[in-house]
Design an enzyme around this catalytic site. Structure first.
Site, short mmCIF file in Angstrom:
data_model
loop_
_atom_site.label_atom_id
_atom_site.label_comp_id
_atom_site.label_asym_id
_atom_site.label_seq_id
_atom_site.Cartn_x
_atom_site.Cartn_y
_atom_site.Cartn_z
N MET B 30 -1.82 3.82 1.67
CA MET B 30 -2.03 5.27 1.63
C MET B 30 -1.78 5.78 0.21
O MET B 30 -1.52 6.97 0.01
CB MET B 30 -1.12 5.96 2.63
CG MET B 30 -1.40 5.52 4.08
SD MET B 30 -0.94 6.77 5.30
CE MET B 30 0.81 6.95 4.96
N HIS B 37 4.20 -2.16 -2.65
CA HIS B 37 2.75 -2.41 -2.61
C HIS B 37 2.35 -3.46 -3.64
O HIS B 37 1.53 -4.33 -3.36
CB HIS B 37 1.99 -1.11 -2.94
CG HIS B 37 2.19 0.00 -1.97
ND1 HIS B 37 2.97 1.10 -2.26
CD2 HIS B 37 1.72 0.19 -0.71
CE1 HIS B 37 2.97 1.93 -1.23
NE2 HIS B 37 2.21 1.41 -0.27
N ASP B 150 7.08 -2.02 7.39
CA ASP B 150 6.46 -1.42 8.57
C ASP B 150 6.26 -2.51 9.62
O ASP B 150 5.14 -2.89 9.96
CB ASP B 150 5.13 -0.78 8.18
CG ASP B 150 5.33 0.31 7.13
OD1 ASP B 150 6.28 1.11 7.28
OD2 ASP B 150 4.56 0.35 6.16
N GLN B 153 4.09 -1.89 12.69
CA GLN B 153 2.69 -1.81 12.31
C GLN B 153 2.07 -3.21 12.18
O GLN B 153 0.99 -3.47 12.70
CB GLN B 153 2.58 -1.05 10.98
CG GLN B 153 1.19 -1.03 10.39
CD GLN B 153 1.13 -0.17 9.13
OE1 GLN B 153 1.02 1.05 9.20
NE2 GLN B 153 1.24 -0.80 7.98
#
Lengths: 281, 281
Positions: B30, B37, B150, B153
């Site tokens: 996102m 990341h 996450d 997820q």
């Protein structure tokens, strides 16, 4: 022609076909192939380089009181028919192969799955969309071919492909009919001689709707009344629905205008039969 | 490196990469990229031939009271960071590009989406699974890379990929932490100086759980009690959940045994922060 049962084997074959740059056509079926399926397979043969036909009776899309146990199984005739038409692969997975463990993931297409068969077969289209997503991911076709007889199914699958950006095209092929108009269906084999005669009324009712519209009538309730009269000529026919809908949104419309879907579902003996026509008014 | 906004343009580029036989690695994000990341992108760079990073803040996965409007947007810094790491394509679609008309199709992963964040964010994982299905169909990666922070997820996406026979592999990369242990998160930027100090207690609580288990304790209620004590050292921290679960089924367990996920979610000032550890007991 190869008959493949294992997903992994199919994936390897597909990878080779992809590497060769061939266009893959896919026809998902539940077997018990008839002239309707064959016309779809011919379309795939004409429009793509490599044709895969799947034969899989998906338990998830049958309700508890539905006909999965008696659904006709004719694998030898099916594969012979496919071979004659130049199919490259018949993919006939087992239930355990397709659902190796409890399936937790479902693809649900809202709104379009609510009317028509969705109302009478709760969970049916969720299971159809899910198994089609699975099959598309396994076969990786450039084009998948469906039949117009299952109009709602095609509309639901098209929506899924568009919404989820699936990298394939959906082509819907015309309904193939018996000489007297009855739409080809694997479930026609459930009909006895008398029921088979009465079944002709389904398409007769749809043709009556077309005539009635050609004559200038537009009111859906009147159209439905006309169709009802014809279906009621047989006491054996139990009407499940007669609907006049916007063919894009599948919303029922009061006035038949634009792209209109006229759809019928009936029970006749042991069979549940559906048929429809699309009209551009 | 190319920055691509249009789905059709990306698809054409991907088709060329596929034809060249390259292995595609995909990192969906996102944006507001941080060291967490970047470590995932590095893994993709090492393990695949062609790396696509998507930057898309998916409105569907935010609740009405959630932080979509204030979610940090740092596209220039993000693309600069990606370029430095040798990313091939940054895919940054618009909301209108991803959802050109009303989206009717949803991918729902049952059971695994019910506990933890699923309880506090209704519809969140349905939207995450759906947008990941869309992105996978657009990017067509061989491997998609996610972060362990996450955890739920990753578990949901792995289940979806397996259930729907999606033709890709999921790799989950370790959580990257600040020197004091706080898990990297775009939402850490919401914390003021005092809150940032207190945020260290989240990982401290997880480490305490690990120590407590190493000391031979197994009872989840006791573990949770110990973690609660640590989190309650800050009056600013509002506990949303502390859970001890089977990492495969995400069912809460009374005794910590086997592959165990210990997961925490808290509210701290304007931020909702999550963290977890996996333990093999």
């Amino acid at each position: 022609m190869k008959v493949v049962e294992k997903i992994e084997e199919l994936k390897q074959l597909i990878a080779q076909v992809k590497t060769a740059g061939k266009k893959i056509g896919f026809v998902p079926t539940m077997g018990a192939l008839h002239a309707g399926h064959f016309s779809i397979i011919k379309a795939a043969r004409e429009q793509t380089d490599f044709v895969v036909v799947s034969i899989f009776v998906n338990p998830a899309q049958f309700g508890p009181a539905e006909d999965i146990d008696k659904y006709p199984k004719t694998l030898d005739a099916d594969t012979a028919g496919c071979e004659k038409l130049g199919v490259d692969i018949v993919f006939a997975p087992t239930v355990a192969g397709m659902y190796p463990s409890e399936n937790l993931t479902w693809v649900n297409v809202e709104k379009l799955t609510e009317p028509l068969c969705g109302r009478n077969r709760p969970g049916h289209f969720r299971a159809v969309a899910t198994v089609c997503a699975k099959l598309f991911n396994i076969v990786q076709p450039d084009i998948a071919f469906f039949g117009q007889k299952d109009a709602q199914q095609s509309i639901v699958i098209k929506q899924m492909v568009s919404d989820l950006n699936m990298p394939l095209e959906i082509i819907v092929c015309p309904t193939v009919r018996e000489p007297d108009g009855l739409a080809m269906s694997s479930r026609n084999s459930y009909l006895d001689t008398e029921e088979r005669k009465d079944a002709v009324l389904i398409y007769a009712a749809l043709k009556e709707a077309e005539l009635f519209i050609t004559a200038g009538h537009r009111k859906s309730s009147e159209l439905i009344g006309e169709m009802e009269k014809i279906l009621k000529l047989s006491s054996r026919i139990k009407i499940e629905y007669i609907s006049v809908l916007d063919s894009r949104t599948l919303e029922e419309i009061e006035q038949a205008n634009g792209e209109v879907l006229v759809a019928i579902a009936v029970k006749l003996g042991q069979a549940r039969l559906i048929d429809n026509i699309m009209l551009n008014i």
